[in-house]
Scaffold this motif. Structure first.
Motif, short mmCIF file in Angstrom:
data_model
loop_
_atom_site.label_atom_id
_atom_site.label_comp_id
_atom_site.label_asym_id
_atom_site.label_seq_id
_atom_site.Cartn_x
_atom_site.Cartn_y
_atom_site.Cartn_z
N ARG A 164 -20.18 62.55 1.52
CA ARG A 164 -20.95 61.72 2.76
C ARG A 164 -21.86 60.94 2.62
O ARG A 164 -21.68 59.67 2.92
N THR A 167 -20.02 57.76 0.34
CA THR A 167 -19.60 57.15 1.31
C THR A 167 -20.53 55.89 1.86
O THR A 167 -19.65 54.73 2.37
N ARG A 168 -21.77 56.62 2.50
CA ARG A 168 -22.68 55.63 3.27
C ARG A 168 -23.04 54.87 2.68
O ARG A 168 -24.00 54.08 3.20
N LEU A 169 -24.08 54.97 1.06
CA LEU A 169 -24.37 54.40 0.24
C LEU A 169 -23.71 54.17 -0.83
O LEU A 169 -23.78 55.34 -2.08
N ARG A 201 -29.90 61.96 6.17
CA ARG A 201 -29.42 60.99 7.68
C ARG A 201 -29.30 59.62 7.10
O ARG A 201 -28.54 58.58 7.81
#
Length: 215
Positions: A164, A167-169, A201
């Protein structure tokens, strides 16, 4: 990108067993003419069939493209991006224009990168957007560059859901641990009293320059 041309060439294979011409026996003028034909075919495939708009930019960034021995192999690159990764036909020329080195990338290496991402639980349906935005990841060494970052995130910071986080960075996989990740992590840990929860987060924190983080 010309989808018809892509489909038409999809079943073509280059027969590696064909004999190689003895270039020493080829007339110099004929050799020059053959070279010009390859250059013309390469440009035609890139511009007309694949859909590259800014061909001069691609050539300037990756001049080796003019030296390909079999211009038809360029279709294989487009098919890989479409069929193996899931990048849309419309986006393929944009990806290649932003990172022309993909035109000479090893398929084995790109497959290894994808396998590595999936092994970190990066969702399969996230790959098209990741590689569309950050195509250079496809030529990044998973063992030498990516794995140390994953180990740092998991063991030093304590990120449990690394997939995750990536995927976000996605470009975090290319960041230097000593020069980027570790100094920023130490700063927020010591001075901001942030921990694993806050960083997990907000992965984008690591994308900011250190001097901006300090300020």
């Amino acid at each position: 990108m010309n989808a018809t041309a892509l489909h038409y060439h999809q079943e073509e294979d280059i027969d590696a067993s064909l004999p190689i011409d003895n270039k020493s026996e080829v007339d110099p003028r004929e050799r020059i003419e053959q070279s010009y034909k390859k250059l013309f075919l390469t440009a035609k495939i890139l511009r007309r069939d694949i859909g590259i708009v800014d061909l001069p930019k691609v050539i300037a960034s990756f001049p080796q493209i003019l030296l390909v021995d079999q211009p038809e192999e360029l279709y294989s690159v487009a098919r890989f991006l479409k069929n193996y990764i899931g990048i849309s036909v419309r986006d393929i020329p944009l990806v290649l224009q932003s990172y022309p080195a993909l035109l000479g990338a090893s398929f084995i290496q790109m497959q290894q990168v994808i396998a590595f991402m999936r092994a970190q639980d990066v969702p399969r349906d996230a790959l098209p957007s990741i590689f569309r935005a950050f195509p250079a990841l496809l030529t990044t060494d998973p063992d030498e560059t990516m794995m140390p970052v994953v180990d740092f995130l998991r063991n030093e910071i304590g990120i449990s859901n690394v997939g995750r986080f990536i995927t976000r960075l996605p470009p975090v996989l290319t960041y230097s641990i000593e020069e980027e990740l570790l100094p920023k992590w130490k700063f927020v840990e010591e001075y901001c009293q942030y921990g694993t929860y806050e960083i997990s987060r907000f992965p984008a924190f690591f994308s900011y320059p250190l001097d901006r983080v300090i300020k």
